[in-house]
Design an enzyme around this catalytic site. Structure first.
Site, PDB file in Angstrom:
ATOM      1  N   VAL A   7       0.851  -1.190   0.000  1.00 53.66           N
ATOM      2  CA  VAL A   7       0.000   0.000   0.000  1.00 53.66           C
ATOM      3  C   VAL A   7       0.893   1.249   0.000  1.00 53.66           C
ATOM      4  CG1 VAL A   7      -2.018   1.112   1.020  1.00 53.66           C
ATOM      5  CG2 VAL A   7      -1.671  -1.337   1.367  1.00 53.66           C
ATOM      6  N   PRO A   8       1.598   1.473  -1.113  1.00 54.14           N
ATOM      7  CA  PRO A   8       2.415   2.681  -1.180  1.00 54.14           C
ATOM      8  C   PRO A   8       1.531   3.917  -1.065  1.00 54.14           C
ATOM      9  CG  PRO A   8       2.306   1.589  -3.321  1.00 54.14           C
ATOM     10  CD  PRO A   8       1.630   0.703  -2.344  1.00 54.14           C
ATOM     11  N   HIS A   9       2.007   4.918  -0.344  1.00 53.85           N
ATOM     12  CA  HIS A   9       1.172   6.100  -0.133  1.00 53.85           C
ATOM     13  C   HIS A   9       2.026   7.326   0.146  1.00 53.85           C
ATOM     14  CE1 HIS A   9       1.738   4.121   3.786  1.00 53.85           C
ATOM     15  NE2 HIS A   9       1.793   5.343   4.284  1.00 53.85           N
ATOM     16  N   GLY A  10       1.388   8.469   0.022  1.00 56.19           N
ATOM     17  CA  GLY A  10       2.059   9.720   0.298  1.00 56.19           C
ATOM     18  C   GLY A  10       1.059  10.853   0.340  1.00 56.19           C
TER      19      GLY A  10
END
Length: 150
Positions: free
Chosen positions: A65-68
């Site tokens: 769950v890559p996020h930013g």
């Protein structure tokens, strides 16, 4: 909170081509741009990759769950990708990742961002749900499952 509250229907890729973590993030961000959800692809990719430098968002069991957070979005948005062969994402369990949700939230957002991460994590911890996503024939089938969340 439901997935479709933030998942962009046009940002779903059932057959990711990437073979590296960096390329996977860029491929997912490109989906958001292609769907018209963002305009500055590079800025979004940079914040997500900077977050990855703090520690992998590969949570195990073939999930990442890559996020930013970025000021280029006004509300929480997400893309979904699936890799049949799997991608080395430096996951906690050292296994390749097959299912990706990329989240981008406004810089000043905390609550919705955390709620979305928790929702995705709960859904994807369900082995049957993960298997169904992996077995789905195409983008339409994936979207239908994500809409139903079953």
């Amino acid at each position: 909170m439901k997935l479709m509250d933030f998942l962009i229907p046009g940002a779903i890729e059932p057959d990711m081509k990437s073979t590296t973590k960096t390329d996977a993030v860029k491929e997912l961000v490109a989906l958001l741009k292609k769907a018209g959800a963002i305009t500055d692809e590079q800025a979004v990719a940079e914040v997500v990759l900077e977050r990855e430098e703090l520690g992998s968002t590969g949570i195990g069991e073939g999930i990442a769950v890559p996020h930013g957070k970025s000021d280029v979005v006004d509300s929480l948005i997400a893309a979904f990708g699936r890799s049949e062969r799997g991608i080395d994402f430096e996951s906690m369990d050292n296994q390749p990742v097959h299912l990706f949700f990329l989240l981008v939230a406004p810089k000043d957002s905390a609550g919705p961002h955390l709620m979305a991460l928790a929702r995705i994590s709960r859904l994807l911890k369900n082995r049957d749900f993960r298997s169904s996503l992996m077995d789905a024939e195409n983008k339409a089938a994936i979207l239908k499952m994500l809409e139903a969340e079953v």
